[in-house]
Design a protein around this motif. Sequence first.
Motif, PDB file in Angstrom:
ATOM      1  N   GLU A 159      18.015  42.247  51.857  1.00 42.02           N
ATOM      2  CA  GLU A 159      16.923  42.492  52.799  1.00 42.02           C
ATOM      3  C   GLU A 159      17.364  43.137  54.109  1.00 42.02           C
ATOM      4  OE1 GLU A 159      13.630  39.981  55.329  1.00 42.02           O
ATOM      5  OE2 GLU A 159      14.343  39.173  53.440  1.00 42.02           O
ATOM      6  N   PRO A 160      18.492  42.696  54.744  1.00 45.28           N
ATOM      7  CA  PRO A 160      18.858  43.319  56.016  1.00 45.28           C
ATOM      8  C   PRO A 160      19.040  44.828  55.930  1.00 45.28           C
ATOM      9  CG  PRO A 160      20.047  41.278  55.749  1.00 45.28           C
ATOM     10  CD  PRO A 160      19.333  41.524  54.451  1.00 45.28           C
ATOM     11  N   ILE A 161      19.769  45.313  54.928  1.00 51.93           N
ATOM     12  CA  ILE A 161      19.985  46.761  54.815  1.00 51.93           C
ATOM     13  C   ILE A 161      18.687  47.461  54.453  1.00 51.93           C
ATOM     14  CG2 ILE A 161      21.078  48.521  53.363  1.00 51.93           C
ATOM     15  CD1 ILE A 161      23.632  47.008  53.542  1.00 51.93           C
ATOM     16  N   GLU A 162      17.866  46.812  53.642  1.00 50.37           N
ATOM     17  CA  GLU A 162      16.569  47.405  53.291  1.00 50.37           C
ATOM     18  C   GLU A 162      15.726  47.603  54.557  1.00 50.37           C
ATOM     19  OE1 GLU A 162      14.404  48.751  49.863  1.00 50.37           O
ATOM     20  OE2 GLU A 162      16.415  47.962  50.083  1.00 50.37           O
ATOM     21  N   GLU A 163      15.699  46.586  55.400  1.00 49.62           N
ATOM     22  CA  GLU A 163      14.919  46.665  56.633  1.00 49.62           C
ATOM     23  C   GLU A 163      15.507  47.699  57.584  1.00 49.62           C
ATOM     24  OE1 GLU A 163      11.897  45.651  59.347  1.00 49.62           O
ATOM     25  OE2 GLU A 163      12.146  44.976  57.286  1.00 49.62           O
ATOM     26  N   ILE A 164      16.832  47.691  57.714  1.00 49.48           N
ATOM     27  CA  ILE A 164      17.488  48.656  58.605  1.00 49.48           C
ATOM     28  C   ILE A 164      17.209  50.077  58.151  1.00 49.48           C
ATOM     29  CG2 ILE A 164      19.736  49.542  59.349  1.00 49.48           C
ATOM     30  CD1 ILE A 164      20.747  46.626  59.196  1.00 49.48           C
ATOM     31  N   ALA A 165      17.328  50.317  56.855  1.00 51.08           N
ATOM     32  CA  ALA A 165      17.190  51.685  56.335  1.00 51.08           C
ATOM     33  C   ALA A 165      15.771  52.197  56.485  1.00 51.08           C
ATOM     34  CB  ALA A 165      17.623  51.728  54.875  1.00 51.08           C
ATOM     35  N   TYR A 166      14.796  51.399  56.059  1.00 51.81           N
ATOM     36  CA  TYR A 166      13.430  51.916  56.018  1.00 51.81           C
ATOM     37  C   TYR A 166      12.756  51.869  57.388  1.00 51.81           C
ATOM     38  CZ  TYR A 166      13.756  52.490  51.051  1.00 51.81           C
ATOM     39  OH  TYR A 166      14.143  52.945  49.821  1.00 51.81           O
ATOM     40  N   PHE A 167      12.875  50.767  58.077  1.00 51.26           N
ATOM     41  CA  PHE A 167      12.270  50.760  59.402  1.00 51.26           C
ATOM     42  C   PHE A 167      13.150  51.498  60.405  1.00 51.26           C
ATOM     43  CE2 PHE A 167      11.441  48.792  63.597  1.00 51.26           C
ATOM     44  CZ  PHE A 167      10.144  49.260  63.746  1.00 51.26           C
ATOM     45  N   GLY A 168      14.490  51.382  60.239  1.00 56.10           N
ATOM     46  CA  GLY A 168      15.392  52.087  61.137  1.00 56.10           C
ATOM     47  C   GLY A 168      15.201  53.585  61.067  1.00 56.10           C
ATOM     48  N   SER A 169      14.991  54.126  59.858  1.00 54.17           N
ATOM     49  CA  SER A 169      14.761  55.567  59.730  1.00 54.17           C
ATOM     50  C   SER A 169      13.418  55.950  60.329  1.00 54.17           C
ATOM     51  CB  SER A 169      14.811  55.973  58.249  1.00 54.17           C
ATOM     52  OG  SER A 169      16.116  55.842  57.746  1.00 54.17           O
ATOM     53  N   ASP A 170      12.464  55.026  60.277  1.00 57.32           N
ATOM     54  CA  ASP A 170      11.136  55.329  60.809  1.00 57.32           C
ATOM     55  C   ASP A 170      11.010  54.963  62.286  1.00 57.32           C
ATOM     56  OD1 ASP A 170       8.465  56.282  60.302  1.00 57.32           O
ATOM     57  OD2 ASP A 170       7.789  54.222  60.551  1.00 57.32           O
ATOM     58  N   LEU A 171      12.021  54.236  62.811  1.00 60.53           N
ATOM     59  CA  LEU A 171      11.922  53.775  64.194  1.00 60.53           C
ATOM     60  C   LEU A 171      11.900  54.937  65.176  1.00 60.53           C
ATOM     61  CD1 LEU A 171      11.911  51.501  66.275  1.00 60.53           C
ATOM     62  CD2 LEU A 171      14.412  51.472  66.144  1.00 60.53           C
ATOM     63  N   PHE A 172      12.868  55.842  65.058  1.00 59.78           N
ATOM     64  CA  PHE A 172      12.909  56.967  65.981  1.00 59.78           C
ATOM     65  C   PHE A 172      11.700  57.882  65.829  1.00 59.78           C
ATOM     66  CE2 PHE A 172      17.478  55.823  65.892  1.00 59.78           C
ATOM     67  CZ  PHE A 172      17.647  55.626  67.255  1.00 59.78           C
ATOM     68  N   PRO A 173      11.271  58.225  64.586  1.00 57.62           N
ATOM     69  CA  PRO A 173      10.031  59.002  64.473  1.00 57.62           C
ATOM     70  C   PRO A 173       8.822  58.290  65.069  1.00 57.62           C
ATOM     71  CG  PRO A 173      11.239  59.093  62.421  1.00 57.62           C
ATOM     72  CD  PRO A 173      11.943  58.094  63.280  1.00 57.62           C
ATOM     73  N   SER A 174       8.755  56.956  64.916  1.00 57.16           N
ATOM     74  CA  SER A 174       7.618  56.217  65.473  1.00 57.16           C
ATOM     75  C   SER A 174       7.636  56.262  66.997  1.00 57.16           C
ATOM     76  CB  SER A 174       7.652  54.760  64.998  1.00 57.16           C
ATOM     77  OG  SER A 174       7.521  54.686  63.600  1.00 57.16           O
ATOM     78  N   ILE A 175       8.831  56.054  67.570  1.00 56.15           N
ATOM     79  CA  ILE A 175       8.939  56.129  69.030  1.00 56.15           C
ATOM     80  C   ILE A 175       8.621  57.537  69.519  1.00 56.15           C
ATOM     81  CG2 ILE A 175      10.562  55.957  70.956  1.00 56.15           C
ATOM     82  CD1 ILE A 175      11.976  53.729  69.409  1.00 56.15           C
ATOM     83  N   LEU A 176       9.132  58.537  68.792  1.00 56.15           N
ATOM     84  CA  LEU A 176       8.873  59.927  69.170  1.00 56.15           C
ATOM     85  C   LEU A 176       7.383  60.251  69.080  1.00 56.15           C
ATOM     86  CD1 LEU A 176      10.151  62.643  69.944  1.00 56.15           C
ATOM     87  CD2 LEU A 176      10.371  63.138  67.511  1.00 56.15           C
ATOM     88  N   ARG A 177       6.761  59.768  67.991  1.00 56.50           N
ATOM     89  CA  ARG A 177       5.320  60.005  67.818  1.00 56.50           C
ATOM     90  C   ARG A 177       4.545  59.357  68.966  1.00 56.50           C
ATOM     91  NH1 ARG A 177       4.984  57.547  63.394  1.00 56.50           N
ATOM     92  NH2 ARG A 177       5.648  59.290  62.096  1.00 56.50           N
TER      93      ARG A 177
END
Length: 601
Positions: free
Chosen positions: A138-156
């Motif tokens: 779960e930790p890597i799953e969360e890091i990968a999927y939300f982590g990859s979307d974190l910067f686009p979400s902040i940018l958006r």
Amino acid sequence: MASPPFPTGRSFWRGCLPSELHWLSKQLRPLLCWHLVSFVCIATSSIISLVPPLALGWLIDKVLPGREGTPLLGIVALLFVSYQGRTLLTSLGGFLTLTAAQRLALGLRMSVVRHLDTLSADYYEYSPIGRVIYPLQEPIEEIAYFGSDLFPSILRLLLTVLFTLTAMFALSPRLTLAVLPLIPAFLLTRQHFRQKLATGSDTVQKGQTAWADFLHEHFSAVIPIQLLGQESRQERRAFRLLASVARSQQSLFKAGVYFSVFTSLSIVLAISVAVGYGGWSVFTGGMSAGNLVALYSFAAQLFEPLSSAAEIYARAQKTFANIRQVQKVFELCPAISESPSAICLSEPGSFQLEVRGAEFRYRNQRTRLRIPSLRILPGEQVVVVGANGAGKSTLAKLIARIYDLDLGSICIGGEDIRNIQLDNLRRNVCYLPRDPVLFQGSLASNLRFVRATASNDELEAALRHAGLSAFLATLDDGLRQEIGPAGCRLSGGEGQRVAIARAMLQRPRILILDEATSCLDPVSEQLVLHNVRRHLRASTILVVSHRLSTVAGFPRVLVLSAGRIVEDGSPDQLGSSSGAFARLFSSDDFSPQRDHPASRG
């Protein structure tokens, strides 16, 4: 030289941003090209989002009063293109984010696996397997999927806020300035709840790790639990663990709810200000109805990303907790490390085994292994005996460098094993424990684990030397027969023979059998050991055993007691005296039972 009065450049941002965010940015750096294209999609989508409110304002102020059909069709087409364009750009950005997340997850998992492969026996011995593998799930799953979307979400979020505020200011500077103070209120609320969200996320992580540990322990021993009639006791433990996880998740959820409620207050106030002030301006003629609709839409659009920021922030805290979990894995250091100047053993060289001034003690144990001097010549065949906890298995593991000595040295061919490359040492020194290490797959794939190029004839010869010819003849699929996870379809004796056959295929220069034939009857054990000694005639063979029948077939016996070698000689010499060897085989302590794990014998 005096330091600058203010942090500059990179140091400034490191001071402002969480360390987890720095770590995440390093992981995302190889995927920069994917994120750049995603950035273009996000920026374009944010600009397009300004079109509908402006088009609606124009529709109300100009088109509807003029009753013109062509401009109406143009606005309809513009709205259609803007909404559909945003959908397409969002979908493309989502695909790019998904691809980046998958690549990030793959890279992180492989990095963690490689690092875990370097850790030594002391880590795995004291760490429940559930805790070891949990970061890979779960930790890597969360890091990968939300982590990859974190910067686009902040940018958006940032682009939407920036473009929306610009458009609002162009329509009504006063109204925009009235709404602006509510944004700091939102940011202050976020800061107030930051610690609660971070602490709650860490508590949830600890509870889930404990649950993973329990699951592995329970289902690894479910049959003994049934035989002992302790299912209810285990179920109560499971309930307590799950209840603890549920309570921590509820606390985290409540903190998120409070965060959302208080931050939504600023959103409601902003919309109320926009409608109230804008409506009054329409009454007084300071603003058109179309501009009021556009400003209302912009106000809602402005705080829509700020509203989602509550969820983003809560998930970011969970992601940061997962990042800390993975960082802890990378902070682990192997106890057994390879020297930068490590060498390879020369193939035709002498493989004399020598122990000099060796001392070793397990963590949290008082008994210490002390061997001032021991020499085993190349090709010599030796049996090590002793009572439970005497240090037999410890000596075997030290020779295989599963552990490192506290003091002294163990040398092979005159070279300290700490100065030998680990992969070279593993090829030349083979250690077989009592419980064989087998893998899900075919019989052939398990045998070829040490020699991928071995032919079927070589595999059959190895099985014949291990006394498995008759067993092989009974298999419908022969060498292709599946043996199940961890070789569960084999009996204990069959599993040990397969492991011995695999060791003979490896042809090590030193073979250590640590109770590796304990599941065989004495006659079968004698036959297998005879074949091993004949087949590996040039190899040094060291056997740890509790059986007198095993000892009788070897020319040299080492007797250990309380971590020391107390006798060294042939079975006949030692048996004819009244020393430790004779007392050992006449006592009740010396039996074919396996040493207790805590004894480290």
